[in-house]
Design a protein around this motif. Sequence first.
Motif, mmCIF file in Angstrom:
data_model
loop_
_atom_site.group_PDB
_atom_site.id
_atom_site.type_symbol
_atom_site.label_atom_id
_atom_site.label_comp_id
_atom_site.label_asym_id
_atom_site.label_seq_id
_atom_site.Cartn_x
_atom_site.Cartn_y
_atom_site.Cartn_z
ATOM 1 N N LYS A 121 -52.317 24.635 -31.615
ATOM 2 C CA LYS A 121 -53.512 25.032 -31.836
ATOM 3 C C LYS A 121 -54.515 24.739 -30.695
ATOM 4 C CE LYS A 121 -53.585 26.331 -36.354
ATOM 5 N NZ LYS A 121 -53.282 27.770 -36.224
ATOM 6 N N LYS A 122 -54.312 23.707 -29.933
ATOM 7 C CA LYS A 122 -54.949 23.446 -28.598
ATOM 8 C C LYS A 122 -54.680 24.439 -27.690
ATOM 9 C CE LYS A 122 -56.249 19.967 -25.197
ATOM 10 N NZ LYS A 122 -57.060 20.996 -24.506
ATOM 11 N N GLN A 123 -53.535 24.859 -27.533
ATOM 12 C CA GLN A 123 -53.088 25.928 -26.642
ATOM 13 C C GLN A 123 -53.807 27.132 -26.940
ATOM 14 O OE1 GLN A 123 -48.872 25.248 -27.009
ATOM 15 N NE2 GLN A 123 -48.545 24.932 -24.747
ATOM 16 N N GLU A 124 -53.958 27.335 -28.249
ATOM 17 C CA GLU A 124 -54.536 28.678 -28.554
ATOM 18 C C GLU A 124 -55.859 28.824 -28.392
ATOM 19 O OE1 GLU A 124 -53.795 29.044 -32.683
ATOM 20 O OE2 GLU A 124 -51.603 29.935 -32.491
ATOM 21 N N THR A 125 -56.816 27.595 -28.832
ATOM 22 C CA THR A 125 -57.962 27.672 -28.400
ATOM 23 C C THR A 125 -58.282 27.516 -27.044
ATOM 24 O OG1 THR A 125 -58.070 25.187 -28.698
ATOM 25 C CG2 THR A 125 -58.552 26.610 -30.516
ATOM 26 N N ASP A 126 -57.713 26.838 -26.126
ATOM 27 C CA ASP A 126 -57.833 26.786 -24.545
ATOM 28 C C ASP A 126 -57.638 28.171 -24.069
ATOM 29 O OD1 ASP A 126 -58.168 24.203 -24.757
ATOM 30 O OD2 ASP A 126 -56.290 23.598 -23.619
ATOM 31 N N LYS A 127 -56.567 29.043 -24.482
ATOM 32 C CA LYS A 127 -56.399 30.509 -24.131
ATOM 33 C C LYS A 127 -57.442 31.194 -24.631
ATOM 34 C CE LYS A 127 -52.879 34.086 -23.725
ATOM 35 N NZ LYS A 127 -51.677 34.463 -23.818
ATOM 36 N N PHE A 128 -58.145 31.171 -25.630
ATOM 37 C CA PHE A 128 -59.122 31.882 -26.203
ATOM 38 C C PHE A 128 -60.177 31.583 -25.102
ATOM 39 C CE2 PHE A 128 -63.079 32.574 -28.411
ATOM 40 C CZ PHE A 128 -62.941 33.805 -28.696
ATOM 41 N N GLU A 129 -60.569 30.416 -25.056
ATOM 42 C CA GLU A 129 -61.885 29.929 -24.341
ATOM 43 C C GLU A 129 -61.877 30.523 -23.295
ATOM 44 O OE1 GLU A 129 -62.352 25.792 -25.140
ATOM 45 O OE2 GLU A 129 -62.612 26.111 -27.265
ATOM 46 N N GLY A 130 -60.459 30.337 -22.485
ATOM 47 C CA GLY A 130 -60.519 30.729 -20.962
ATOM 48 C C GLY A 130 -60.614 32.139 -20.883
ATOM 49 N N LEU A 138 -69.355 29.377 -22.266
ATOM 50 C CA LEU A 138 -68.153 28.539 -22.985
ATOM 51 C C LEU A 138 -68.902 28.348 -24.233
ATOM 52 C CD1 LEU A 138 -65.749 27.126 -23.407
ATOM 53 C CD2 LEU A 138 -67.123 25.117 -22.291
ATOM 54 N N ASP A 139 -70.147 27.969 -24.532
ATOM 55 C CA ASP A 139 -70.911 27.970 -25.505
ATOM 56 C C ASP A 139 -70.757 29.171 -26.713
ATOM 57 O OD1 ASP A 139 -72.560 26.124 -27.513
ATOM 58 O OD2 ASP A 139 -74.211 27.529 -27.155
ATOM 59 N N ARG A 140 -71.113 30.273 -26.214
ATOM 60 C CA ARG A 140 -70.846 31.598 -26.814
ATOM 61 C C ARG A 140 -69.532 31.693 -27.031
ATOM 62 N NH1 ARG A 140 -72.200 34.884 -30.380
ATOM 63 N NH2 ARG A 140 -72.259 37.148 -30.066
ATOM 64 N N ALA A 141 -68.685 31.534 -26.423
ATOM 65 C CA ALA A 141 -67.147 31.643 -26.736
ATOM 66 C C ALA A 141 -66.685 30.661 -27.794
ATOM 67 C CB ALA A 141 -66.301 31.220 -25.387
ATOM 68 N N LYS A 142 -67.154 29.557 -27.764
ATOM 69 C CA LYS A 142 -66.749 28.450 -28.985
ATOM 70 C C LYS A 142 -67.476 29.097 -30.409
ATOM 71 C CE LYS A 142 -66.011 24.343 -26.303
ATOM 72 N NZ LYS A 142 -65.404 23.290 -26.568
ATOM 73 N N LYS A 143 -68.602 29.693 -30.134
ATOM 74 C CA LYS A 143 -69.221 30.026 -31.356
ATOM 75 C C LYS A 143 -68.393 31.299 -31.967
ATOM 76 C CE LYS A 143 -73.843 28.335 -30.885
ATOM 77 N NZ LYS A 143 -74.713 28.160 -30.120
ATOM 78 N N ILE A 144 -67.993 32.239 -31.107
ATOM 79 C CA ILE A 144 -67.084 33.318 -31.358
ATOM 80 C C ILE A 144 -65.819 32.717 -32.336
ATOM 81 C CG2 ILE A 144 -65.885 35.383 -30.795
ATOM 82 C CD1 ILE A 144 -68.040 35.719 -28.754
ATOM 83 N N GLU A 145 -65.333 31.919 -31.462
ATOM 84 C CA GLU A 145 -64.158 31.234 -31.898
ATOM 85 C C GLU A 145 -64.082 30.533 -33.151
ATOM 86 O OE1 GLU A 145 -60.800 28.226 -29.988
ATOM 87 O OE2 GLU A 145 -62.985 27.619 -29.631
ATOM 88 N N GLU A 146 -65.224 29.927 -33.560
ATOM 89 C CA GLU A 146 -65.444 29.081 -35.023
ATOM 90 C C GLU A 146 -65.400 30.329 -35.991
ATOM 91 O OE1 GLU A 146 -69.159 26.913 -34.771
ATOM 92 O OE2 GLU A 146 -68.379 25.637 -33.147
ATOM 93 N N THR A 147 -66.152 31.545 -35.690
ATOM 94 C CA THR A 147 -66.063 32.646 -36.609
ATOM 95 C C THR A 147 -64.979 33.285 -36.870
ATOM 96 O OG1 THR A 147 -68.320 32.997 -35.822
ATOM 97 C CG2 THR A 147 -67.056 34.833 -37.128
ATOM 98 N N ILE A 148 -63.991 33.608 -35.813
ATOM 99 C CA ILE A 148 -62.664 33.927 -35.928
ATOM 100 C C ILE A 148 -61.647 33.194 -36.799
ATOM 101 C CG2 ILE A 148 -60.453 34.237 -34.600
ATOM 102 C CD1 ILE A 148 -62.487 35.746 -32.172
#
Length: 161
Positions: A121-130, A138-148
């Motif tokens: 899960k950490k590798q997935e989120t790190d890759k998505f955020e990168g 980064l803040d916007r990316a994390k919000k999009i990630e939360e929605t996904i």
Amino acid sequence: DRADLEQVERILVETYEVGVLQCGSQGYPSSAVEAKFSIPYTCAAAFVKGKVTVTEFSDSSVADPQIRRIAEAVTVKSDSFFTERYPKRWGSRMTVTLKNGEKKVCQIDDMSGSVAVPLSKKQETDKFEGLAQVAFSLDRAKKIEETILKIEKVKELPDLS
């Protein structure tokens, strides 16, 4: 450690034939796009930067003289062991020869992110955020990630414009 990198004399990468044909070029890439299809470049970037992310596929990374020196020490060859297992398994073996003659060998039978070796899960989120940070903060990316991550429960998809 850059001092350790100075000890690298040559690197042999053995993998499946399709990988060699697609990405085994011995010439140094002239652009970030070419770098994405270069096993010598990606190996060198991993040695020098300690990782290979979207950041390592930039013009500044391609221009890094230490990455270039290591990449030019890389030879890529097909190996029947890996070719016979492809496409079910995408493996490779790397042999690093140091200036003192010592050899270090690492074999990977299945690449990270494959069915056999899924990302954590950490590798997935790190890759998505990168990847997302190329277009968003980064803040916007994390919000999009939360929605996904809860997409099956949201009433409306996020605005990505």
